[in-house]
Design a protein around this motif. Sequence first.
Motif, PDB file in Angstrom:
ATOM      1  N   ASP A  53      57.863  46.294  50.716  1.00 26.76           N
ATOM      2  CA  ASP A  53      56.948  45.351  51.198  1.00 26.76           C
ATOM      3  C   ASP A  53      55.985  45.915  52.240  1.00 26.76           C
ATOM      4  O   ASP A  53      56.614  47.092  52.751  1.00 26.76           O
ATOM      5  CB  ASP A  53      57.113  43.923  51.606  1.00 26.76           C
ATOM      6  N   GLU A  54      54.963  45.358  52.614  1.00 20.95           N
ATOM      7  CA  GLU A  54      54.276  45.792  53.849  1.00 20.95           C
ATOM      8  C   GLU A  54      53.836  47.270  53.899  1.00 20.95           C
ATOM      9  O   GLU A  54      53.710  47.981  54.826  1.00 20.95           O
ATOM     10  CB  GLU A  54      55.147  45.773  55.122  1.00 20.95           C
ATOM     11  N   VAL A  55      53.542  47.825  52.531  1.00 21.46           N
ATOM     12  CA  VAL A  55      53.050  49.091  52.498  1.00 21.46           C
ATOM     13  C   VAL A  55      51.553  49.297  52.387  1.00 21.46           C
ATOM     14  O   VAL A  55      51.196  48.740  51.634  1.00 21.46           O
ATOM     15  CB  VAL A  55      53.627  49.758  51.308  1.00 21.46           C
ATOM     16  N   PRO A  56      50.879  49.752  53.643  1.00 25.75           N
ATOM     17  CA  PRO A  56      49.395  49.796  53.516  1.00 25.75           C
ATOM     18  C   PRO A  56      48.786  50.782  52.194  1.00 25.75           C
ATOM     19  O   PRO A  56      49.432  51.564  51.917  1.00 25.75           O
ATOM     20  CB  PRO A  56      48.988  50.704  54.753  1.00 25.75           C
ATOM     21  N   ASN A  57      47.852  50.303  51.843  1.00 25.49           N
ATOM     22  CA  ASN A  57      46.983  50.863  50.821  1.00 25.49           C
ATOM     23  C   ASN A  57      46.360  52.168  51.261  1.00 25.49           C
ATOM     24  O   ASN A  57      45.926  51.952  52.384  1.00 25.49           O
ATOM     25  CB  ASN A  57      46.241  49.713  50.136  1.00 25.49           C
TER      26      ASN A  57
END
Length: 374
Positions: free
Chosen positions: A151-155
């Motif tokens: 989770d919390e992986v920037p685009n």
Amino acid sequence: MRVLILSAYNTASHKAWQEGLTALFPEWDWTILSLPGRYFSWRIRGNPLSWAFGKDRPQLDAQYDVILATSMVDLATLQGMVPNIAQTPCVLYFHENQFAYPKSQRQHTSIEPQMVNLYAALSAQSLVFNSRYNRDSFLLGVEALLNKMPDEVPNGLTEILKNKSRVLPVGIDTSFFDEAIHSINNAPSRATRSWSTQPLKLVWNHRWEYDKGPEILAEVIQQIDQRSLPIAVSILGQRFRQIPDSLQAIIHSPPPCLVRSEPLDSRHAYQDYLKQQDVVLSTAIHEFQGLAMLEATAAGCIPLAPTRLAYPEVLSPAFLYPSDDGHVANEAHSIIARLQHWIECGLPDHCDVHSYQWSALKPAYQELFESYLS
């Protein structure tokens, strides 16, 4: 222009790159900080400590127009430890990338080296790769790694990296180039030689490590002897304390076709030896540019390399053999088939690699660096 070079894992190829680049612009003020190319796991994570708290700290605190760091440098961490580094434009040069590096049986699987590459790439202003294969495998590797995170992986991180990436190869020293190459293609001795009286001279000039496919080479040598082919083999390249078993066996029990496996005394002697060979062979399962192949080709050798890695963008199909994911027997068979064809029909025309001379690459390197002058 004042340029700081940071080389965190300074192997022979990295040193050659530094020497070629600094010789290209002797009027610039160069400062080079390097660490030995050994103890990989410690070096790739420990280089900020070695520099920021070691004897070279005063040079890091000096003023530069641009910093040129290799991809082994933990740039993000170093920038946090040395504020001056963070304020200076940085170009990150990828001789290789940790996302496409095959692991040996002795290595533990870890994403640490990949994360160092990733953080350094996000911290630098420009990313420069020595081949399209290097760039593309890096970007694909980053995307694959980020897709595994929970989770919390920037685009858009991969797109950010792509937009500041370019390809700029390592150059070839002009002294490698054979002055007689212009007449080689029409030389009767090369096209119609009697191989029974003068065997085809084949050289393998790579690091003696697992990623250069020594098992495939050993199988090729075995087939040369089994078929009594008129081929004389030389094995050159850098050795290390641990030599692959396949090469150890060749050294301890030299086959009839082997004419040399000892190192040469100097780089000049190495260049001269290459100029006496007919064919240079690669069996690599890892290659991000193929500088050893390019140097031998510049010296007059006909290259023979697999259709994988960076080779298809460097060599035309006439100089490539079908690759089979490093399958030893299949690839050796393809190599032998090509060599037999050349023995029967004559060697192909020489492969022109003049575009890889340092002088030919100078305008692109100059534009890159001068774009950071205010």
